[in-house]
Motif scaffolding. Structure first.
Motif, PDB file in Angstrom:
ATOM      1  N   THR A  30       0.829  -1.207   0.000  1.00 58.19           N
ATOM      2  CA  THR A  30       0.000   0.000   0.000  1.00 58.19           C
ATOM      3  C   THR A  30       0.861   1.254   0.000  1.00 58.19           C
ATOM      4  O   THR A  30       0.590   2.206  -0.746  1.00 58.19           O
ATOM      5  CB  THR A  30      -0.965  -0.009   1.204  1.00 58.19           C
ATOM      6  OG1 THR A  30      -1.843  -1.132   1.065  1.00 58.19           O
ATOM      7  CG2 THR A  30      -1.782   1.269   1.277  1.00 58.19           C
ATOM      8  N   LEU A  49      -8.158   2.899  -6.176  1.00 62.77           N
ATOM      9  CA  LEU A  49      -9.259   2.369  -5.382  1.00 62.77           C
ATOM     10  C   LEU A  49      -8.720   1.448  -4.299  1.00 62.77           C
ATOM     11  O   LEU A  49      -7.728   0.751  -4.507  1.00 62.77           O
ATOM     12  CB  LEU A  49     -10.221   1.585  -6.277  1.00 62.77           C
ATOM     13  CG  LEU A  49     -10.716   2.296  -7.538  1.00 62.77           C
ATOM     14  CD1 LEU A  49     -11.626   1.371  -8.329  1.00 62.77           C
ATOM     15  CD2 LEU A  49     -11.415   3.594  -7.190  1.00 62.77           C
ATOM     16  N   ASP A  50      -9.401   1.430  -3.173  1.00 60.86           N
ATOM     17  CA  ASP A  50      -9.018   0.566  -2.060  1.00 60.86           C
ATOM     18  C   ASP A  50     -10.233  -0.266  -1.678  1.00 60.86           C
ATOM     19  O   ASP A  50     -11.250   0.282  -1.258  1.00 60.86           O
ATOM     20  CB  ASP A  50      -8.556   1.416  -0.884  1.00 60.86           C
ATOM     21  CG  ASP A  50      -8.006   0.609   0.275  1.00 60.86           C
ATOM     22  OD1 ASP A  50      -8.304  -0.609   0.359  1.00 60.86           O
ATOM     23  OD2 ASP A  50      -7.291   1.190   1.106  1.00 60.86           O
ATOM     24  N   GLN A  52     -10.765  -1.929   0.798  1.00 62.17           N
ATOM     25  CA  GLN A  52     -11.129  -1.824   2.211  1.00 62.17           C
ATOM     26  C   GLN A  52     -12.272  -0.833   2.403  1.00 62.17           C
ATOM     27  O   GLN A  52     -12.915  -0.817   3.441  1.00 62.17           O
ATOM     28  CB  GLN A  52      -9.927  -1.381   3.053  1.00 62.17           C
ATOM     29  CG  GLN A  52      -8.843  -2.420   3.123  1.00 62.17           C
ATOM     30  CD  GLN A  52      -7.694  -1.962   3.982  1.00 62.17           C
ATOM     31  OE1 GLN A  52      -7.445  -2.557   5.013  1.00 62.17           O
ATOM     32  NE2 GLN A  52      -7.002  -0.921   3.558  1.00 62.17           N
ATOM     33  N   ASP A  53     -12.508  -0.003   1.371  1.00 61.36           N
ATOM     34  CA  ASP A  53     -13.548   1.025   1.454  1.00 61.36           C
ATOM     35  C   ASP A  53     -14.938   0.497   1.120  1.00 61.36           C
ATOM     36  O   ASP A  53     -15.903   1.264   1.156  1.00 61.36           O
ATOM     37  CB  ASP A  53     -13.218   2.193   0.516  1.00 61.36           C
ATOM     38  CG  ASP A  53     -11.968   2.939   0.937  1.00 61.36           C
ATOM     39  OD1 ASP A  53     -11.599   2.864   2.125  1.00 61.36           O
ATOM     40  OD2 ASP A  53     -11.361   3.607   0.081  1.00 61.36           O
ATOM     41  N   ILE A  54     -15.040  -0.780   0.763  1.00 58.99           N
ATOM     42  CA  ILE A  54     -16.357  -1.332   0.446  1.00 58.99           C
ATOM     43  C   ILE A  54     -16.615  -2.569   1.300  1.00 58.99           C
ATOM     44  O   ILE A  54     -15.693  -3.276   1.685  1.00 58.99           O
ATOM     45  CB  ILE A  54     -16.509  -1.652  -1.064  1.00 58.99           C
ATOM     46  CG1 ILE A  54     -15.401  -2.553  -1.574  1.00 58.99           C
ATOM     47  CG2 ILE A  54     -16.563  -0.363  -1.881  1.00 58.99           C
ATOM     48  CD1 ILE A  54     -15.509  -2.901  -3.048  1.00 58.99           C
ATOM     49  N   SER A  55     -17.888  -2.789   1.557  1.00 64.31           N
ATOM     50  CA  SER A  55     -18.263  -3.901   2.442  1.00 64.31           C
ATOM     51  C   SER A  55     -18.387  -5.210   1.669  1.00 64.31           C
ATOM     52  O   SER A  55     -18.459  -5.223   0.440  1.00 64.31           O
ATOM     53  CB  SER A  55     -19.593  -3.587   3.123  1.00 64.31           C
ATOM     54  OG  SER A  55     -20.646  -3.623   2.182  1.00 64.31           O
ATOM     55  N   ILE A  72     -17.057   4.238  -5.113  1.00 67.02           N
ATOM     56  CA  ILE A  72     -15.671   4.512  -4.725  1.00 67.02           C
ATOM     57  C   ILE A  72     -14.912   5.248  -5.830  1.00 67.02           C
ATOM     58  O   ILE A  72     -13.985   5.996  -5.535  1.00 67.02           O
ATOM     59  CB  ILE A  72     -14.911   3.265  -4.210  1.00 67.02           C
ATOM     60  CG1 ILE A  72     -14.723   2.192  -5.256  1.00 67.02           C
ATOM     61  CG2 ILE A  72     -15.569   2.717  -2.963  1.00 67.02           C
ATOM     62  CD1 ILE A  72     -13.806   1.040  -4.794  1.00 67.02           C
ATOM     63  N   ASP A  75     -15.887   8.791  -5.261  1.00 73.08           N
ATOM     64  CA  ASP A  75     -15.186   9.289  -4.077  1.00 73.08           C
ATOM     65  C   ASP A  75     -13.777   9.772  -4.397  1.00 73.08           C
ATOM     66  O   ASP A  75     -13.240  10.625  -3.685  1.00 73.08           O
ATOM     67  CB  ASP A  75     -15.114   8.209  -2.992  1.00 73.08           C
ATOM     68  CG  ASP A  75     -16.438   7.966  -2.302  1.00 73.08           C
ATOM     69  OD1 ASP A  75     -17.390   8.759  -2.513  1.00 73.08           O
ATOM     70  OD2 ASP A  75     -16.537   6.954  -1.563  1.00 73.08           O
ATOM     71  N   THR A  76     -13.160   9.246  -5.452  1.00 70.69           N
ATOM     72  CA  THR A  76     -11.800   9.693  -5.789  1.00 70.69           C
ATOM     73  C   THR A  76     -11.796  11.172  -6.161  1.00 70.69           C
ATOM     74  O   THR A  76     -10.784  11.843  -5.987  1.00 70.69           O
ATOM     75  CB  THR A  76     -11.160   8.869  -6.931  1.00 70.69           C
ATOM     76  OG1 THR A  76     -11.872   9.074  -8.144  1.00 70.69           O
ATOM     77  CG2 THR A  76     -11.084   7.390  -6.578  1.00 70.69           C
ATOM     78  N   PHE A  79     -11.975  12.827  -2.470  1.00 74.37           N
ATOM     79  CA  PHE A  79     -10.914  12.505  -1.517  1.00 74.37           C
ATOM     80  C   PHE A  79      -9.505  12.513  -2.102  1.00 74.37           C
ATOM     81  O   PHE A  79      -8.534  12.636  -1.364  1.00 74.37           O
ATOM     82  CB  PHE A  79     -11.189  11.155  -0.855  1.00 74.37           C
ATOM     83  CG  PHE A  79     -12.506  11.119  -0.138  1.00 74.37           C
ATOM     84  CD1 PHE A  79     -12.795  12.019   0.869  1.00 74.37           C
ATOM     85  CD2 PHE A  79     -13.467  10.196  -0.484  1.00 74.37           C
ATOM     86  CE1 PHE A  79     -14.010  12.009   1.530  1.00 74.37           C
ATOM     87  CE2 PHE A  79     -14.695  10.165   0.171  1.00 74.37           C
ATOM     88  CZ  PHE A  79     -14.967  11.066   1.179  1.00 74.37           C
TER      89      PHE A  79
END
Length: 166
Positions: A30, A49-50, A52-55, A72, A75-76, A79
């Motif tokens: 990472t 994209l990560d 970890q940001d989604i369930s 996501i 969101d880029t 963020f």
């Protein structure tokens, strides 16, 4: 110091490669991807994209996956400061407004491909923490779609998709 490692990876990106960085936990993947993203931003539009940001629920169906990915990616813009064309942003937001049963993966790819086509800079996709989706059919379908578009670009240089996928 990651500078040499990032320089070597950058060569793969510049060559338009589709590749995986696979190392043991806590190796610095990472951190390396973050450093790479920073270096690439001058010459590329980097969509980082990560997962970890989604369930886990996002991986249940094709529609929920597409909606999670659309969110996501949107969101880029907020963020990470990624410049998403308004038409692309609206297409992605529209995917979220639809019933998840009506949303298909090819709609996500169409929006992304339009973005690649009009982007002022070549685009690079970085997906971190993909091990969350290991052996998930929806994610495997997504990877197959990415690969398919990458191969089309290899056959026809005018075909616009990501410069590199990591």
């Amino acid at each position: 110091d990651l500078s040499e490692r990032v320089r070597e990876i950058r060569k793969l990106v510049d060559a338009g490669k589709y590749f995986t960085i696979n190392r043991a936990r806590q190796y610095g993947k990472t951190t390396t991807l973050d450093a790479l993203s920073h270096v690439l931003q001058k010459d590329y539009t980097v969509v980082s994209l990560d997962f970890q940001d989604i369930s886990d629920a996002v991986f249940e169906t094709e529609g929920t996956f597409v909606q999670g990915m659309a969110r996501i990616i949107c969101d880029t813009k907020d963020f990470q400061g990624v410049e998403i064309p308004e038409t692309t942003y609206e297409e992605l937001e529209d995917l979220n407004r639809k019933d998840s049963d009506a949303v298909k993966l090819d709609e996500l790819f169409r929006a992304i491909l339009k973005w690649c086509k009009i982007s002022a800079k070549p685009m690079v996709l970085i997906v971190d923490e993909v091990d969350r989706a290991t052996n998930n059919q929806v994610f495997l379908d997504f990877l197959a779609g990415l690969r398919s578009h990458y191969l089309k670009r290899e056959k026809n240089q005018r075909y616009k998709t990501f410069q590199s996928v990591i």
